[in-house]
Write a protein that holds these residues in place. Structure first.
Motif, PDB file in Angstrom:
ATOM      1  N   VAL B 277      83.474  42.499  -4.623  1.00 35.50           N
ATOM      2  CA  VAL B 277      82.076  42.209  -4.609  1.00 35.50           C
ATOM      3  C   VAL B 277      81.549  43.024  -5.807  1.00 35.50           C
ATOM      4  N   LEU B 278      80.914  42.441  -6.892  1.00 26.87           N
ATOM      5  CA  LEU B 278      80.171  43.065  -7.801  1.00 26.87           C
ATOM      6  C   LEU B 278      78.741  42.939  -7.655  1.00 26.87           C
ATOM      7  N   ARG B 279      78.256  44.333  -7.077  1.00 21.40           N
ATOM      8  CA  ARG B 279      76.788  44.278  -6.674  1.00 21.40           C
ATOM      9  C   ARG B 279      76.001  44.965  -7.975  1.00 21.40           C
ATOM     10  N   ALA B 280      75.178  44.008  -8.405  1.00 14.29           N
ATOM     11  CA  ALA B 280      74.258  44.260  -9.635  1.00 14.29           C
ATOM     12  C   ALA B 280      73.173  45.251  -9.124  1.00 14.29           C
ATOM     13  N   ALA B 281      72.783  46.333  -9.854  1.00 17.19           N
ATOM     14  CA  ALA B 281      71.818  47.203  -9.902  1.00 17.19           C
ATOM     15  C   ALA B 281      70.605  46.624  -8.779  1.00 17.19           C
ATOM     16  N   GLY B 282      70.011  45.326  -9.119  1.00 18.67           N
ATOM     17  CA  GLY B 282      69.072  44.626  -8.691  1.00 18.67           C
ATOM     18  C   GLY B 282      69.401  43.998  -7.066  1.00 18.67           C
ATOM     19  N   GLY B 283      70.686  44.147  -7.102  1.00 17.53           N
ATOM     20  CA  GLY B 283      70.959  43.651  -5.412  1.00 17.53           C
ATOM     21  C   GLY B 283      71.817  42.168  -5.684  1.00 17.53           C
ATOM     22  N   GLY B 284      71.887  41.592  -6.597  1.00 17.90           N
ATOM     23  CA  GLY B 284      72.636  40.298  -7.141  1.00 17.90           C
ATOM     24  C   GLY B 284      74.141  40.651  -6.729  1.00 17.90           C
ATOM     25  N   GLN B 285      74.866  39.707  -5.953  1.00 20.68           N
ATOM     26  CA  GLN B 285      76.435  39.762  -5.803  1.00 20.68           C
ATOM     27  C   GLN B 285      77.106  38.851  -6.360  1.00 20.68           C
ATOM     28  N   THR B 286      78.299  38.893  -6.862  1.00 23.73           N
ATOM     29  CA  THR B 286      78.981  38.049  -7.766  1.00 23.73           C
ATOM     30  C   THR B 286      80.678  38.417  -7.137  1.00 23.73           C
ATOM     31  N   VAL B 347      71.993  51.225  -2.751  1.00 19.17           N
ATOM     32  CA  VAL B 347      72.917  52.159  -2.675  1.00 19.17           C
ATOM     33  C   VAL B 347      72.771  53.481  -3.442  1.00 19.17           C
ATOM     34  N   ALA B 348      72.785  54.745  -2.687  1.00 20.53           N
ATOM     35  CA  ALA B 348      72.536  55.887  -3.524  1.00 20.53           C
ATOM     36  C   ALA B 348      73.809  56.192  -4.043  1.00 20.53           C
ATOM     37  N   SER B 349      75.026  56.193  -3.381  1.00 18.95           N
ATOM     38  CA  SER B 349      76.104  56.917  -3.948  1.00 18.95           C
ATOM     39  C   SER B 349      77.520  56.098  -3.343  1.00 18.95           C
ATOM     40  N   ALA B 350      78.557  56.174  -4.237  1.00 19.76           N
ATOM     41  CA  ALA B 350      79.745  55.477  -3.700  1.00 19.76           C
ATOM     42  C   ALA B 350      80.020  55.941  -2.053  1.00 19.76           C
ATOM     43  N   GLY B 351      80.220  57.243  -1.928  1.00 21.24           N
ATOM     44  CA  GLY B 351      80.272  57.740  -0.497  1.00 21.24           C
ATOM     45  C   GLY B 351      79.553  57.149   0.484  1.00 21.24           C
ATOM     46  N   GLU B 352      78.126  57.233   0.003  1.00 24.53           N
ATOM     47  CA  GLU B 352      77.212  56.782   1.053  1.00 24.53           C
ATOM     48  C   GLU B 352      77.443  55.337   1.343  1.00 24.53           C
ATOM     49  N   ILE B 374      92.842  49.389   7.012  1.00 24.54           N
ATOM     50  CA  ILE B 374      91.452  49.292   6.381  1.00 24.54           C
ATOM     51  C   ILE B 374      91.370  50.036   5.008  1.00 24.54           C
ATOM     52  N   THR B 375      91.189  49.421   4.012  1.00 23.83           N
ATOM     53  CA  THR B 375      90.824  50.111   2.556  1.00 23.83           C
ATOM     54  C   THR B 375      89.736  49.695   1.809  1.00 23.83           C
ATOM     55  N   MET B 376      89.126  50.512   1.577  1.00 24.93           N
ATOM     56  CA  MET B 376      87.786  50.179   0.607  1.00 24.93           C
ATOM     57  C   MET B 376      87.808  51.431  -0.600  1.00 24.93           C
ATOM     58  N   LEU B 377      87.315  50.511  -1.653  1.00 24.62           N
ATOM     59  CA  LEU B 377      87.109  51.303  -2.719  1.00 24.62           C
ATOM     60  C   LEU B 377      85.975  51.038  -3.466  1.00 24.62           C
ATOM     61  N   VAL B 378      85.257  52.101  -4.039  1.00 28.01           N
ATOM     62  CA  VAL B 378      83.853  51.837  -4.683  1.00 28.01           C
ATOM     63  C   VAL B 378      83.876  52.600  -6.041  1.00 28.01           C
ATOM     64  N   LEU B 379      83.734  51.619  -6.977  1.00 26.57           N
ATOM     65  CA  LEU B 379      83.424  51.971  -8.541  1.00 26.57           C
ATOM     66  C   LEU B 379      81.996  51.686  -8.661  1.00 26.57           C
ATOM     67  N   ARG B 380      81.205  52.902  -9.114  1.00 22.27           N
ATOM     68  CA  ARG B 380      79.895  52.792  -9.441  1.00 22.27           C
ATOM     69  C   ARG B 380      79.347  53.254 -10.492  1.00 22.27           C
ATOM     70  N   ARG B 381      78.744  52.578 -11.060  1.00 24.12           N
ATOM     71  CA  ARG B 381      77.910  53.138 -12.449  1.00 24.12           C
ATOM     72  C   ARG B 381      76.828  53.606 -12.208  1.00 24.12           C
ATOM     73  N   ARG B 382      76.595  55.150 -12.439  1.00 30.67           N
ATOM     74  CA  ARG B 382      75.447  55.810 -12.099  1.00 30.67           C
ATOM     75  C   ARG B 382      74.308  55.080 -12.779  1.00 30.67           C
ATOM     76  N   PRO B 383      72.959  54.959 -12.116  1.00 31.78           N
ATOM     77  CA  PRO B 383      71.914  54.373 -12.786  1.00 31.78           C
ATOM     78  C   PRO B 383      71.511  55.334 -13.908  1.00 31.78           C
ATOM     79  N   GLY B 384      71.389  54.923 -15.204  1.00 31.04           N
ATOM     80  CA  GLY B 384      71.060  55.527 -16.482  1.00 31.04           C
ATOM     81  C   GLY B 384      69.709  56.253 -16.283  1.00 31.04           C
ATOM     82  N   PRO B 385      69.403  57.326 -17.105  1.00 31.85           N
ATOM     83  CA  PRO B 385      68.023  58.112 -17.041  1.00 31.85           C
ATOM     84  C   PRO B 385      66.942  57.208 -17.432  1.00 31.85           C
ATOM     85  N   GLY B 386      65.855  56.954 -16.647  1.00 30.30           N
ATOM     86  CA  GLY B 386      64.662  56.037 -16.810  1.00 30.30           C
ATOM     87  C   GLY B 386      65.255  54.742 -16.510  1.00 30.30           C
TER      88      GLY B 386
END
Lengths: 251, 386
Positions: B277-286, B347-352, B374-386
């Protein structure tokens, strides 16, 4: 949009590096921002034509391909003192002359896509108008990569059987890969040959435009890769021929 | 011969007889005294013997403290009043009463019979197998500024057929990561997991410059940086499995991504894996649908590569079907819908996010056994400044 020209030949000794160096220099003299990249990794030579001393080699293309530097770190500006027209610039990305390092790279391999990425980045960072790629003779990874990114492939050949037969393969590969423009450069043509007839025959044989028929000449032989011909012999008839090639390759 | 380790609690004189009998049966007896505080690391005892004078609750607390994992079997021995034993029997504990004859003790103590010893040996072997298998998982996933990459794996049995990996590619210019699920479970799946993990990583680290020339000679389809290695890894592993192990019938679903940390570009092959699942910053899912069959399944399987871009705040959740197919006590699945609902909240962080999914799975399962890895992996791009 920069123009990317790959200079290639089926067999060695056709005069690729000279054509690359001279055409690039002429375009820079005309006020274009030009870079030449030595993709002839197994047998580099452009640094000699541009008189880059071994001691000044620093980072080379090979270092970029092995992940040791960025492509910008390999660039040498060589246009100073050449009398380039306003706005002109001439850059060289040399390959490595260190035999051990060349073997290293060949043994471990590299991601071929790095070449295309490097050329795009050079164009962007150095605001280039033209990139000229000097390749290794024959069908190999670097020449295929050059074909992949080039807008124009210039096939250089001598009028001899190995060159003329082999160039069929080169032209057909370039066609198969969808290179937008394929042109031929006949080089080292002996005095006394009917140039117009040779040109017509070649165009018919390969169904490609022949952009130049360059004569064999003593001054070039005497130069022995010790410099850029058009700078040393600005009024020579070979220089006039190179100028013609440059203007046609420029499009 | 497997050595059985027993922890014998209590100081009463009558315990000496029990200890002697156990020793006579070849059991290694540890006697920490009345109030043991054993370390939670090191080898846990194979069984614990406790006096009936303790209450069942005290026994439970004591046993919970002696081993980090599953509590070892407990046997209550009689000391003092025989009525105290009744509470323990009610609590389901096995028990011993004096005199501690060898035949009686052997019958009551798991592990002292030959078949038990074999079972114990197998258990120990499996424990070692898991230690080795978990050593195949990366100690840390590659770190990049502005990115989080975290993974969790919980096997259903002693060893498992799921695995994940993460490593640098193209001299550190790209980050490769994958989640894979070998068909079947247990030891057989684990052995193939070890093989396929090695093949995938080994192929991915090789440079095969001309690999792209063969079929896709058209320059419009030229691979990007890392794409040749990605393709070679998946296709090479699949071909190897088919060439050498087709008759054994093992294959794996694999999601293998190659990230350009600079641009956020992600090139991937999804070999029959349940869509990440690709989750966009705004919540949309692909959902990233399969781009090829499971790896090692089809002799002429073709694996296409696909591309997406992760913008700041976007994340990718890759998982094995042990999550969506986790069952509760009523046998109901956790389901993809519930998973997607969990991914909808910010989502605040991958670990969360990993914690969130793990907690929801625990709440769903209750006391039901975990059926699949059960295996799960999260790749998250941190929100940019501003």
């Amino acid at each position: 949009m920069a123009a990317v020209v790959a200079v290639h030949s089926y067999a060695g000794g056709a005069g690729k590096s000279h054509l690359t160096a001279n055409v690039a220099t002429l375009l820079a003299l005309d006020g274009l921002r030009v870079a030449v990249v030595d993709l002839d990794i197994p047998a580099p030579g452009l640094h000699l034509l541009f008189a880059i001393a071994d001691a000044d080699m620093g980072y080379c293309l090979k270092d970029y391909l092995m992940g040791e530097c960025e492509i910008e770190d390999t660039v040498r500006e060589v246009g100073a003192g050449l009398g380039l027209a306003a706005g002109g610039a001439l850059f060289v990305v040399p390959s490595s002359m260190d035999g051990e390092r060349i073997l290293d790279l060949q043994q471990r391999g590299y991601d071929i896509a790095l070449l295309g990425a490097a050329i795009r980045r050079l164009v962007d960072r150095f605001a280039l108008d033209v990139v000229v790629l000097d390749t290794h003779a024959g069908t190999n990874d670097e020449s295929m990569a050059a074909f992949a990114v080039a807008d124009t492939v210039a096939v250089v050949l001598r009028p001899d059987l190995q060159h003329t037969r082999g160039s069929q393969l080169t032209v057909s590969l370039a066609r198969q890969m969808g290179v937008p423009r394929i042109v031929m450069v006949l080089n080292l043509v002996a005095a006394g040959v009917d140039l117009a007839a040779l040109r017509a025959r070649t165009e018919e044989q390969y169904r490609c435009e022949v952009v130049a028929v360059l004569p064999d000449c003593q001054e070039m032989t005497a130069l022995g890769s010790g410099g850029v011909f058009v700078l040393l012999h600005p009024s020579h008839r070979l220089t006039r021929c190179y100028r013609d090639v440059a203007s046609r390759l420029r499009g | 011969v497997v050595e059985l380790r027993a922890l014998l609690i209590g100081t009463d004189r009558s315990v000496d007889d029990l200890a002697d009998t156990l020793s006579g049966l070849g059991v290694v007896v540890q006697r920490p005294g009345p109030a043991p505080r054993p370390a939670r690391s090191g080898q846990p005892p194979d069984l614990v013997l406790v006096p009936s004078s303790l209450t069942p609750a005290e026994v439970a607390a004591l046993v919970a403290g002696v081993a980090a994992g599953a509590p070892p079997p407990v046997v209550v021995y009689l000391d003092g009043d025989a009525t105290a034993l009744a509470d323990h029997i009610h609590a389901g504990r096995d028990y011993l009463v004096p005199p501690y004859l060898a035949a009686q003790v052997r019958a009551r103590i798991p592990g002292t019979r030959a078949e038990d010893a074999n079972l114990l040996r197998v258990e120990r072997e499996l424990q070692i197998a898991w230690e080795i298998q978990s050593g195949f998982l990366p100690r840390a996933l590659p770190a990049r500024d502005g990115w989080e990459l975290e993974a969790r794996l919980r096997p259903a049995h002693e060893v498992c057929g799921d695995f994940y990996d993460g490593f640098e590619m193209v001299d550190g210019r790209r980050v490769g990561f994958l989640v894979a699920d070998v068909c079947d479970k247990g030891v057989s799946a684990a052995l193939f997991a070890a093989l396929m993990r090695t093949l995938l990583r080994s192929f991915a680290e090789q440079n095969v410059p001309t690999a792209w020339i063969d079929e896709r000679v058209d320059r419009r389809d030229l691979p990007g940086i890392g794409e040749t290695a990605l393709h070679t890894a998946v296709e090479g592993t699949s071909e190897y499995m088919i060439r050498n192990h087709l008759e054994q019938g093992y294959f794996a679903t694999v999601f293998f991504g190659v990230l350009d940390p600079g641009s956020g570009g992600l090139t991937y092959v999804n070999g029959g894996h349940n869509p990440p699942v690709l989750r966009a910053a705004g919540g949309g899912q692909t959902l990233l649908a399969p781009t090829g069959p499971a790896v090692g399944l089809l002799p002429d399987g073709r694996f296409e590569t696909a591309k997406v871009v992760l913008d700041p705040g976007d994340l990718l959740f890759v998982y094995s079907d042990g999550i969506t197919e986790a069952k509760n006590e009523q046998g109901e699945f956790f389901t993809k819908d519930r998973l997607l609902a969990l991914l909808r909240s910010p989502v605040a962080s991958a670990g969360e996010l990993l914690d969130r999914v793990a907690a929801a799975l625990r709440a769903h399962a209750g006391t039901a056994d975990q059926y699949d890895d059960i295996t799960m992996l999260v790749l998250r791009r941190r929100p940019g400044p501003g």
